[in-house]
Design an enzyme around this catalytic site. Structure first.
Site, PDB file in Angstrom:
ATOM      1  N   LYS A 153       0.655  -1.224  -0.335  1.00  0.00           N
ATOM      2  CA  LYS A 153      -0.390  -0.266  -0.370  1.00  0.00           C
ATOM      3  C   LYS A 153       1.259   0.951   0.265  1.00  0.00           C
ATOM      4  O   LYS A 153       2.002   1.251   0.300  1.00  0.00           O
ATOM      5  CB  LYS A 153      -1.048  -0.247   0.979  1.00  0.00           C
ATOM      6  CG  LYS A 153      -0.483  -0.037   2.386  1.00  0.00           C
ATOM      7  CD  LYS A 153       0.033   1.382   2.872  1.00  0.00           C
ATOM      8  CE  LYS A 153       0.964   1.381   4.762  1.00  0.00           C
ATOM      9  NZ  LYS A 153       1.426   2.494   4.853  1.00  0.00           N
ATOM     10  N   ASP A 168      -2.713  -1.046  10.558  1.00  0.00           N
ATOM     11  CA  ASP A 168      -2.420  -1.473   8.767  1.00  0.00           C
ATOM     12  C   ASP A 168      -3.146  -2.531   7.990  1.00  0.00           C
ATOM     13  O   ASP A 168      -3.321  -2.585   6.621  1.00  0.00           O
ATOM     14  CB  ASP A 168      -1.269  -1.275   8.012  1.00  0.00           C
ATOM     15  CG  ASP A 168      -1.199  -0.013   7.828  1.00  0.00           C
ATOM     16  OD1 ASP A 168      -1.824   1.121   8.194  1.00  0.00           O
ATOM     17  OD2 ASP A 168       0.595   0.977   7.774  1.00  0.00           O
TER      18      ASP A 168
HETATM   19  O1  C5P Z   1       0.656  -1.413  14.651  1.00  0.00           O
HETATM   20  P1  C5P Z   1       1.449  -2.051  13.960  1.00  0.00           P
HETATM   21  O2  C5P Z   1       2.353  -2.486  14.041  1.00  0.00           O
HETATM   22  O3  C5P Z   1       1.714  -1.224  12.185  1.00  0.00           O
HETATM   23  O4  C5P Z   1       2.465  -0.073  14.585  1.00  0.00           O
HETATM   24  C1  C5P Z   1       3.661  -0.583  14.791  1.00  0.00           C
HETATM   25  C2  C5P Z   1       3.732   0.491  15.495  1.00  0.00           C
HETATM   26  O5  C5P Z   1       3.391   2.108  15.631  1.00  0.00           O
HETATM   27  C3  C5P Z   1       2.975   0.617  17.750  1.00  0.00           C
HETATM   28  O6  C5P Z   1       3.450   0.121  18.067  1.00  0.00           O
HETATM   29  C4  C5P Z   1       3.004   2.432  18.001  1.00  0.00           C
HETATM   30  O7  C5P Z   1       3.889   2.957  18.208  1.00  0.00           O
HETATM   31  C5  C5P Z   1       3.262   2.977  16.150  1.00  0.00           C
HETATM   32  N1  C5P Z   1       1.471   3.178  15.759  1.00  0.00           N
HETATM   33  C6  C5P Z   1       1.066   4.636  16.379  1.00  0.00           C
HETATM   34  N2  C5P Z   1      -0.335   4.678  15.886  1.00  0.00           N
HETATM   35  C7  C5P Z   1      -0.406   4.059  14.938  1.00  0.00           C
HETATM   36  C8  C5P Z   1       0.042   2.550  14.032  1.00  0.00           C
HETATM   37  C9  C5P Z   1       1.141   2.668  14.598  1.00  0.00           C
HETATM   38  O8  C5P Z   1       1.675   5.294  17.345  1.00  0.00           O
HETATM   39  N3  C5P Z   1      -1.922   4.750  14.034  1.00  0.00           N
END
Ligand code: C5P
Length: 287
Positions: A11, A136
């Site tokens: 994406k 995501d």
């Molecule tokens: O959800 P994902 O594992 O992709 O996110 C990785 C890190 O990115 C999370 O632990 C968080 O620190 C940060 N994050 C965030 N807000 C979001 C997505 C991700 O703070 N909307």
């Protein structure tokens, strides 16, 4: 059915604004996501036993640290099903690049295991498992063009008639997503000054298929935090624009950059020039 092959699409973010920080540390955002023809391929073969085996061809470890493994475990835990499966990943999406490759693989795993299991879970149940795996992953489960809010799990389909050709390029080291959010925190604090509104002008231009009206409205707040740390990002943007891209923007928390071209010929030339310069580059389309 005992064998499934799935496509896990990368994406890009055509618009990304962080609008707030939650008590759990996650961030609220408003983003326009678009899935791409650039993809990984995953093969799933059901076996007689109970074992989960993952072969990533050396691209990354096949253990519990892998989001594919965690997605499979999450599927089994939520569905109550358990069967052996051999998973093979053909990795093409660059990693730690802001292209959602890990999330796409996790979403493809949920779809494939659901299929091997006779599609017993509802779409809502699969989306709930996806949301627990990463911000995501719900988008990757459905793909297409969506306006996403919350941490990305509140999705509305949108119309994208821009067409054209996309060149995705990456130079320099990967960016850690939590560090990128931390860099934005340092600039915006509690994001109190940031308006939480959908990008109406961009959505309108996308619906009309009007690339030139869309150009001033593409946006990624992470550029402000990442570009000073990664000169390669600015160099990639400049290279894409110099080769005739109508727009070029970092995707997600970077460091990948997309360029949107109206003509295939100039997109191909840009891709070739970037490869020549030592960057990674991919020609693809919105899909
Ligand atoms: O959800 P994902 O594992 O992709 O996110 C990785 C890190 O990115 C999370 O632990 C968080 O620190 C940060 N994050 C965030 N807000 C979001 C997505 C991700 O703070 N909307």
């Amino acid at each position: 059915m005992t064998d499934v092959t799935t496509t896990a699409r990368a994406k890009i973010n055509l618009y990304l604004k962080v609008t707030g920080k939650r008590p759990d540390g996650y961030h609220d955002l408003v983003t326009v996501m678009q899935s791409l023809s650039l993809s990984d391929t995953l093969h799933f073969a059901r076996t007689g036993g109970q074992e989960l085996r993952l072969d990533c061809g050396g691209a990354l470890p096949g253990d519990k640290s892998n989001l594919i493994y965690r997605a499979a475990e999450a599927y089994f835990a939520a569905s109550g099903a358990r069967f052996g499966v051999d998973i093979t990943l053909e990795k093409r999406i660059p990693m730690a690049a802001g292209l959602g490759g890990g999330s796409a693989d996790a979403a493809a795993t949920l779809r494939a295991l659901a299929l091997l299991d006779g599609n017993r879970l509802s779409e809502e149940e699969l989306l709930a498992i996806a949301a627990r795996l990463g911000a995501d992953v719900p988008f990757c489960l459905v793909g297409g063009s969506r306006l996403c809010r919350g941490i990305g799990e509140r999705m509305e389909p949108i119309e994208n008639n821009l067409g054209g050709y996309l060149v995705i390029t990456i130079a320099g080291e990967g960016v850690s997503t939590p560090q990128a959010f931390g860099a934005l925190d340092a600039i915006y604090g509690d994001f109190a000054t940031v308006e939480d509104l959908p990008p109406v002008a961009l959505l309108d231009a996308m619906k009309k298929g009007d690339i030139h009206s869309a150009v001033p409205h593409f946006y990624n707040m992470f550029e402000e935090a990442i570009m000073p740390l990664r000169p390669a990002v600015s160099a990639c943007k400049k290279a894409l624009l110099d080769h005739g891209a109508a727009a070029a923007m970092m995707s997600g928390s970077g460091p990948s950059v997309w360029g949107l071209f109206e003509e295939e010929k100039s997109a191909r030339a840009a891709c070739a020039a970037l490869l020549e310069s030592g960057a990674r580059a991919f020609l693809c389309r919105a899909e």
